[in-house]
Write a protein that holds these residues in place. Structure first.
Motif, short mmCIF file in Angstrom:
data_model
loop_
_atom_site.label_atom_id
_atom_site.label_comp_id
_atom_site.label_asym_id
_atom_site.label_seq_id
_atom_site.Cartn_x
_atom_site.Cartn_y
_atom_site.Cartn_z
N GLY A 14 35.82 51.62 31.67
CA GLY A 14 35.67 51.31 33.09
C GLY A 14 36.36 50.01 33.43
N SER A 15 35.91 49.40 34.50
CA SER A 15 36.51 48.14 34.96
C SER A 15 35.43 47.19 35.42
N SER A 16 35.72 45.90 35.32
CA SER A 16 34.88 44.92 35.98
C SER A 16 35.06 45.10 37.48
N PRO A 17 34.19 44.53 38.31
CA PRO A 17 34.22 44.84 39.74
C PRO A 17 35.60 44.71 40.39
N ILE A 18 36.08 45.82 40.95
CA ILE A 18 37.35 45.83 41.68
C ILE A 18 37.12 45.14 43.02
N GLY A 19 37.92 44.15 43.31
CA GLY A 19 37.73 43.33 44.49
C GLY A 19 37.46 41.88 44.14
N PHE A 20 37.09 41.62 42.87
CA PHE A 20 36.92 40.25 42.40
C PHE A 20 38.30 39.60 42.23
N PRO A 21 38.38 38.27 42.25
CA PRO A 21 39.66 37.60 42.04
C PRO A 21 40.35 38.03 40.74
N VAL A 22 39.55 38.31 39.69
CA VAL A 22 40.10 38.74 38.40
C VAL A 22 39.40 40.04 37.99
N GLN A 23 40.17 41.06 37.58
CA GLN A 23 39.59 42.31 37.08
C GLN A 23 40.04 42.54 35.64
N ASN A 24 39.16 43.17 34.88
CA ASN A 24 39.45 43.48 33.48
C ASN A 24 39.03 44.91 33.16
N VAL A 25 39.71 45.51 32.18
CA VAL A 25 39.29 46.80 31.65
C VAL A 25 38.18 46.55 30.64
N VAL A 26 37.08 47.30 30.76
CA VAL A 26 35.96 47.15 29.84
C VAL A 26 35.62 48.53 29.27
N GLY A 27 34.87 48.52 28.18
CA GLY A 27 34.48 49.78 27.57
C GLY A 27 33.91 49.54 26.19
N GLY A 28 33.57 50.64 25.51
CA GLY A 28 33.00 50.49 24.19
C GLY A 28 32.82 51.82 23.48
N LEU A 29 32.52 51.73 22.20
CA LEU A 29 32.26 52.90 21.35
C LEU A 29 31.03 52.58 20.51
#
Length: 210
Positions: free
Chosen positions: A153-168
């Motif tokens: 997924g992603s960190s909140p879209i609309g924030f000054p900085v966005q990142n791809v997040v996820g896990g296994l």
């Protein structure tokens, strides 16, 4: 939280054969059930306005779909609002801790004039206050089968900085002993800077979002 799912079939005054059949129907319903949940979460921390203070409100909306024994799919949508308050640039004790402001603050202190005066002299925006508030929507898609769960997924879209997040993650149990192993990349939400990231309206810098 609100949840919607298939209701089990109840057996009353039925033969053992009918009870067994109804039990199988309940098991099939469990394999194809769909659940939707909505929550509201909030937290607040006092601190310096515009810096360490934090108010965080989130509304996780999650749908989980079982697919007849072929695993469970999940979709989570999380509207988020974070607020650290207003940064007062003319307060050298506070604004000097933000971005490159320390340079302007020290020059203003030496010249014994307001922060905005030095900023204006250097051709920078004449900004006396800066609202540290961000709104966005985080997204997450997951799949789980036989004790293995993967999500992205992603960190909140609309924030000054966005990142791809996820896990296994893998989890299992044997003779009462439970074991889990997880590798993940998640947002650090301890502060406004680490969660949303910050934008310096004077220099046009954007940083943070860990």
């Amino acid at each position: 939280a609100a949840t919607s799912r298939a209701k089990p079939v109840k057996a009353t005054n039925v033969s053992p054969e009918e009870a067994a059949l109804l039990k199988e129907i309940d098991a099939i319903n469990d394999l194809k059930r769909t659940e939707v949940s909505v929550e509201v979460a909030g937290r607040a921390r006092s601190g310096e306005k515009g810096l360490s203070a934090l108010t965080d409100i989130e509304i996780p909306i999650e749908a989980r779909i079982n697919t007849l024994g072929l695993g469970q799919f999940g979709l989570k949508i999380i509207p988020v609002v974070v607020d650290a308050g207003t940064l007062f640039q003319n307060d050298p004790a506070v604004s000097g801790q933000f971005g490159r402001n320390a340079i302007v603050v020290e020059r203003a202190r030496y010249a014994k004039v307001p922060f905005t005066t030095i900023a204006r002299q250097q051709g920078l925006p004449n900004v006396a206050t800066l609202d540290q508030e961000a709104k966005g929507v985080a997204l997450n898609l997951s799949y789980e089968l036989a004790g293995v769960r993967a999500d992205i997924g992603s960190s909140p879209i609309g924030f000054p900085v966005q990142n791809v997040v996820g896990g296994l993650r893998w989890s299992g149990s044997d003779d009462g002993l439970s074991l889990g192993i997880e590798v993940a990349r998640r947002s650090v939400s301890d502060s406004y800077l680490s969660y949303a990231g910050a934008k310096d309206s004077l220099y046009g810098l954007t940083w943070g979002g860990v």
